[in-house]
Design an enzyme around this catalytic site. Structure first.
Site, mmCIF file in Angstrom:
data_model
loop_
_atom_site.group_PDB
_atom_site.id
_atom_site.type_symbol
_atom_site.label_atom_id
_atom_site.label_comp_id
_atom_site.label_asym_id
_atom_site.label_seq_id
_atom_site.Cartn_x
_atom_site.Cartn_y
_atom_site.Cartn_z
ATOM 1 N N SER A 31 -2.738 6.838 -3.920
ATOM 2 C CA SER A 31 -3.123 5.534 -4.437
ATOM 3 C C SER A 31 -4.274 5.587 -5.439
ATOM 4 O O SER A 31 -4.173 6.246 -6.454
ATOM 5 C CB SER A 31 -3.445 4.621 -3.269
ATOM 6 N N HIS A 32 -5.392 4.937 -5.101
ATOM 7 C CA HIS A 32 -6.515 4.871 -6.046
ATOM 8 C C HIS A 32 -7.404 6.114 -5.969
ATOM 9 O O HIS A 32 -8.382 6.208 -6.685
ATOM 10 C CB HIS A 32 -7.350 3.632 -5.738
ATOM 11 N N LYS A 60 2.918 7.875 1.180
ATOM 12 C CA LYS A 60 3.060 6.560 1.810
ATOM 13 C C LYS A 60 4.514 6.414 2.249
ATOM 14 O O LYS A 60 5.416 6.861 1.542
ATOM 15 C CB LYS A 60 2.786 5.435 0.796
ATOM 16 N N ASP A 92 -4.170 0.388 -10.435
ATOM 17 C CA ASP A 92 -4.634 1.668 -9.888
ATOM 18 C C ASP A 92 -3.552 2.756 -10.005
ATOM 19 O O ASP A 92 -2.507 2.537 -10.626
ATOM 20 C CB ASP A 92 -5.110 1.506 -8.428
ATOM 21 N N ASP A 135 -1.210 4.005 -8.160
ATOM 22 C CA ASP A 135 0.183 3.732 -7.811
ATOM 23 C C ASP A 135 0.591 2.296 -8.143
ATOM 24 O O ASP A 135 1.622 1.806 -7.656
ATOM 25 C CB ASP A 135 0.464 4.077 -6.340
ATOM 26 N N ASP A 178 -0.493 -0.685 -7.386
ATOM 27 C CA ASP A 178 -0.480 -1.839 -6.476
ATOM 28 C C ASP A 178 -1.775 -2.640 -6.489
ATOM 29 O O ASP A 178 -1.811 -3.758 -5.992
ATOM 30 C CB ASP A 178 -0.057 -1.438 -5.046
ATOM 31 N N ARG A 179 -2.844 -2.064 -7.083
ATOM 32 C CA ARG A 179 -4.090 -2.850 -7.177
ATOM 33 C C ARG A 179 -4.253 -3.433 -8.568
ATOM 34 O O ARG A 179 -3.654 -2.942 -9.520
ATOM 35 C CB ARG A 179 -5.298 -1.947 -6.918
ATOM 36 N N THR A 224 -7.568 -5.173 7.614
ATOM 37 C CA THR A 224 -7.312 -4.514 6.338
ATOM 38 C C THR A 224 -6.004 -3.715 6.389
ATOM 39 O O THR A 224 -5.724 -3.055 7.382
ATOM 40 C CB THR A 224 -8.505 -3.577 6.042
ATOM 41 N N SER A 269 -10.243 -5.589 -1.905
ATOM 42 C CA SER A 269 -10.175 -4.281 -2.555
ATOM 43 C C SER A 269 -9.221 -4.285 -3.743
ATOM 44 O O SER A 269 -8.540 -3.312 -3.980
ATOM 45 C CB SER A 269 -9.733 -3.249 -1.538
ATOM 46 N N LYS A 296 1.340 -4.890 -2.042
ATOM 47 C CA LYS A 296 0.550 -5.564 -3.059
ATOM 48 C C LYS A 296 1.069 -5.130 -4.424
ATOM 49 O O LYS A 296 1.707 -4.084 -4.539
ATOM 50 C CB LYS A 296 -0.932 -5.282 -2.895
HETATM 51 C C1 VG1 Z 1 -8.632 0.537 1.328
HETATM 52 C C2 VG1 Z 1 -8.899 -0.941 1.130
HETATM 53 C C3 VG1 Z 1 -7.771 -1.741 1.749
HETATM 54 C C4 VG1 Z 1 -6.431 -1.298 1.156
HETATM 55 C C5 VG1 Z 1 -6.266 0.202 1.320
HETATM 56 C C6 VG1 Z 1 -5.013 0.731 0.650
HETATM 57 O O1 VG1 Z 1 -8.623 0.824 2.707
HETATM 58 O O2 VG1 Z 1 -10.136 -1.316 1.677
HETATM 59 O O3 VG1 Z 1 -8.011 -3.100 1.530
HETATM 60 O O4 VG1 Z 1 -5.363 -1.939 1.808
HETATM 61 O O5 VG1 Z 1 -7.381 0.879 0.752
HETATM 62 O O6 VG1 Z 1 -5.029 0.468 -0.732
HETATM 63 P P1 VG1 Z 1 -9.889 1.417 3.496
HETATM 64 O O7 VG1 Z 1 -9.418 1.629 4.898
HETATM 65 O O8 VG1 Z 1 -10.302 2.660 2.762
HETATM 66 O O9 VG1 Z 1 -10.974 0.388 3.375
HETATM 67 V V1 VG1 Z 1 -4.173 1.459 -1.805
HETATM 68 O O10 VG1 Z 1 -4.149 0.787 -3.291
HETATM 69 O O11 VG1 Z 1 -5.182 2.801 -1.796
HETATM 70 O O12 VG1 Z 1 -2.784 1.727 -1.035
HETATM 71 CO CO CO Z 2 -2.869 1.724 -4.585
#
Ligand code: VG1
Ligand code: CO
Length: 608
Positions: A155-156, A168, A334, A336, A338-339, A400, A428, A439
């Site tokens: 992801s990010h 994922k 981001d 992937d 989704d953000r 979350t 986030s 998302k």
């Molecule tokens: C973080 C964010 C959360 C989000 C998750 C996956 O998780 O806070 O809101 O759903 O990343 O996002 P954590 O447990 O590190 O706070 V993504 O775009 O990385 O799938």
């Molecule tokens: Co992501």
């Protein structure tokens, strides 16, 4: 086996391109279709976090069994959970283009090829790259007859040999798999003693990821087909938004700036915003997918979206610089896709405010009827709650992670009430709706574009100011303390939990602490209870409600990340800067949590 595709004359060229660019081709050895069972040693540490399993890339590259075991465990659980009549399954296998995606697609094909009683067909997007929201849309489209997805992404988190890699999983409803499923995969991985994998012998066969859509290959007993990653997703978005309105807005010379951060969202942004809606080339930056995201951290926030933010006339704290170019909307996705980050000229929109504005102006955005339900993750600000209350729509506060929203969206299918059309979001930089079960970064951009296109005389700044005047402002900021020692971070959380029900520290200052609680959630649809989802410290600051939330991240790949979320409501003064408004509250909360003593940290590593 002679019926299999033989190497194309371009194989060498493609292999060279693989080394230099995102997934293009992969090389496989093709044995017979019989099953290949091999002993393996179980791993104990494959517990997926907030969204999938993320680890340092080296863990995956130095030991290929790490991925093999995880995938076999996932397939075993998938097989046990799916009805006998629906087997074997078709699965989408995609990546966000990060380093190690190409060999991993090859490896997973070989595992699926040797588990053809569970997987009959693998769908692989052309070029290997597909954003997470597009994957969710793909497997929800009946036409594709594909019931689950494996997405290679962290992801990010950054990508490259010294950064992160991850996986994922999506379930049969196109949703991120739920807590129960995740736990089952982890349990399975802890006891796995054998796995099935097609051997590396016989002739080399190339699956050309750049091959035409519809090209098929055979790996063991499984068929691999190259598919179009755009079609289903674009049609989902077209059904949701008024594309004619948006095209008209673009054709009138309105410019936007979209930053793909060299992730999977880039090509999807280009396809929809550029090719379809007509925004010109100068509206796009970093939209080519790169395996190290061009060396950037593909997390769309004020820190990592620096160039975008500067070009939009903002500094790293979200303050107006008075400079910047002439764009109506600025946005980033981001790694992937989704953000999302949303800003206007000289104004940064916090994700919590963005969610509230979208809820308020839903009728300007969606052609799918009035909003029925909204939800936010607990650490997100209460901005959307006041909108939901005014509009009289159902409102939920979840832990979350997107899977909790997915259950609410599928409530009717699962035997409950229907909350769709449904809108949800996380602080986030995650926003989405019931159009898919993840998302969706691009969806958020289209939502904001729709707001602007519906009222072309308004700027993003006008929209935000009108919102605060109507509802008041929830000042919001998040402090991250990355890579702390796990021990200290856990002890700090325990210490906070220990304060529940005890006399609270009172010092007569501006910040009056009036409650400490631990957030626990009972899923209204599945009735599952998820406890210990963060500590909430409620304050009164000169009679206005404020709070600080502490929780540990579930997506890090090393040590522990402590997150401190700060929020303060102001019904009158809207003009302040969030980070400055919340500085005092942050100091107070850190002092109560004894953060420095437990973690050794005076300052956060990132503030968003
Ligand atoms: C973080 C964010 C959360 C989000 C998750 C996956 O998780 O806070 O809101 O759903 O990343 O996002 P954590 O447990 O590190 O706070 V993504 O775009 O990385 O799938
Ligand atoms: Co992501």
């Amino acid at each position: 086996m002679k019926s299999w595709i033989s190497p194309s004359p371009f194989t060498l060229l493609l292999l060279l391109m693989t080394l230099l660019s995102p997934p293009t081709s992969l090389s496989l050895s093709m044995p017979s279709t019989s099953r290949y069972s091999r002993p393996t040693t179980a791993y104990q540490d494959q517990r997926p976090g907030t969204s999938g399993l993320r680890k340092k890339t080296k863990i995956w590259t130095e030991d290929s069994m790490y991925l093999n075991n995880l995938i076999q465990s996932y397939l075993n659980v998938l097989s046990t959970n799916s009805s006998p009549s629906s087997k074997p399954l078709s699965i989408l296998l995609a990546s966000d283009g990060r380093y190690h995606s190409v060999p991993s697609i090859a490896q997973i094909s070989k595992i699926c090829g040797a588990n053809s009683d569970i997987v009959s067909t693998l769908h692989v997007p052309q070029n290997g790259v597909q954003s997470t929201p597009s994957c969710s849309s793909y497997i929800r489209s009946p036409k594709n007859d594909c019931s689950a997805a494996i997405i290679l992404t962290a992801s990010h988190n950054p990508g490259g040999p010294d950064a992160d890699f991850g996986v994922k999983f999506n379930g049969a409803r196109g949703e991120p798999v739920d807590e129960g499923f995740t736990e089952e995969v982890w349990e399975e991985s802890k006891r796995l003693t054998t796995l099935n994998i097609v051997d590396d012998d016989d002739d080399d066969v190339t699956i050309d990821l750049n091959a035409e859509v519809g090209t098929t290959y055979k790996v063991g007993g499984c068929k691999v087909v190259i598919v179009d990653p755009y079609e289903a997703y674009v049609s989902t978005l077209e059904k949701f938004f008024d594309f004619e309105l948006l095209k008209d807005y673009a054709s009138k010379g309105n410019r936007i700036l979209f930053d793909g951060m060299h992730g999977a969202g880039g090509p999807f942004g280009r396809r929809v915003l550029g090719d379809i809606l007509g925004f010109k080339d100068d509206c796009f930056m970093r939209c080519d997918t790169r395996e190290d995201f061009g060396g950037c951290h593909p997390d769309p926030n004020l820190t990592y979206g620096k160039e975008l933010v500067e070009r939009m006339g903002l500094d790293g704290k979200g303050r107006k610089t008075g400079k910047g170019e002439d764009f109506k909307l600025g946005a980033a996705n981001d790694g992937d896709g989704d953000r999302n980050l949303i800003c206007g000229k000289g104004v940064f929109v916090t994700p919590s405010d963005s969610l509230a504005v979208i809820a308020d102006r839903w009728e300007d955005i969606s052609s799918n009827g009035p909003l029925k339900g909204v939800a936010r993750s607990m650490p997100s600000s209460a901005a959307v709650d006041v909108v939901a209350e005014k509009k009289g729509v159902r409102n939920f506060v979840t832990p979350t992670g997107w899977k909790f929203f997915g259950n609410l969206m599928d409530s009717e299918v699962l035997g409950g009430e229907n909350f769709n059309p449904f809108l949800c979001g996380e602080e986030s930089f995650g926003t989405g709706s019931s159009h898919i079960r993840e998302k969706d970064g691009l969806w958020a951009v289209l939502a904001w574009l729709s707001i602007l296109a519906r009222s072309p005389s308004l700027t993003v700044e006008d929209v935000v100011n009108q919102h605060w005047e109507k509802y008041g402002r929830h000042y919001y900021a998040r402090y991250d303390y990355e890579e702390c020692g796990s021990d200290g971070a856990n002890k700090m959380m325990e210490n906070l939990r220990g304060m529940i029900g005890k006399a609270l520290p009172k010092d007569g200052g501006d910040y009056e602490l009036n409650k400490i609680e631990s957030f626990s959630y009972t899923d209204p649809v599945t009735k599952e209870v998820t406890a210990n989802q963060g500590m909430i410290l409620s304050f009164l600051v000169k009679d206005s409600p404020a709070r600080a939330v502490f929780r540990l991240s579930g997506t890090g790949s090393a040590g522990a990340t402590v997150r401190m979320y700060l929020e303060k409501y102001d019904g009158e003064n809207f003009g302040g800067n969030s980070q400055e408004e919340l500085k005092g509250l942050g100091e107070k909360a850190a002092e109560i949590a004894d953060l420095e003593r437990f973690t050794g940290r005076k300052e956060p590593t990132v503030i968003t």
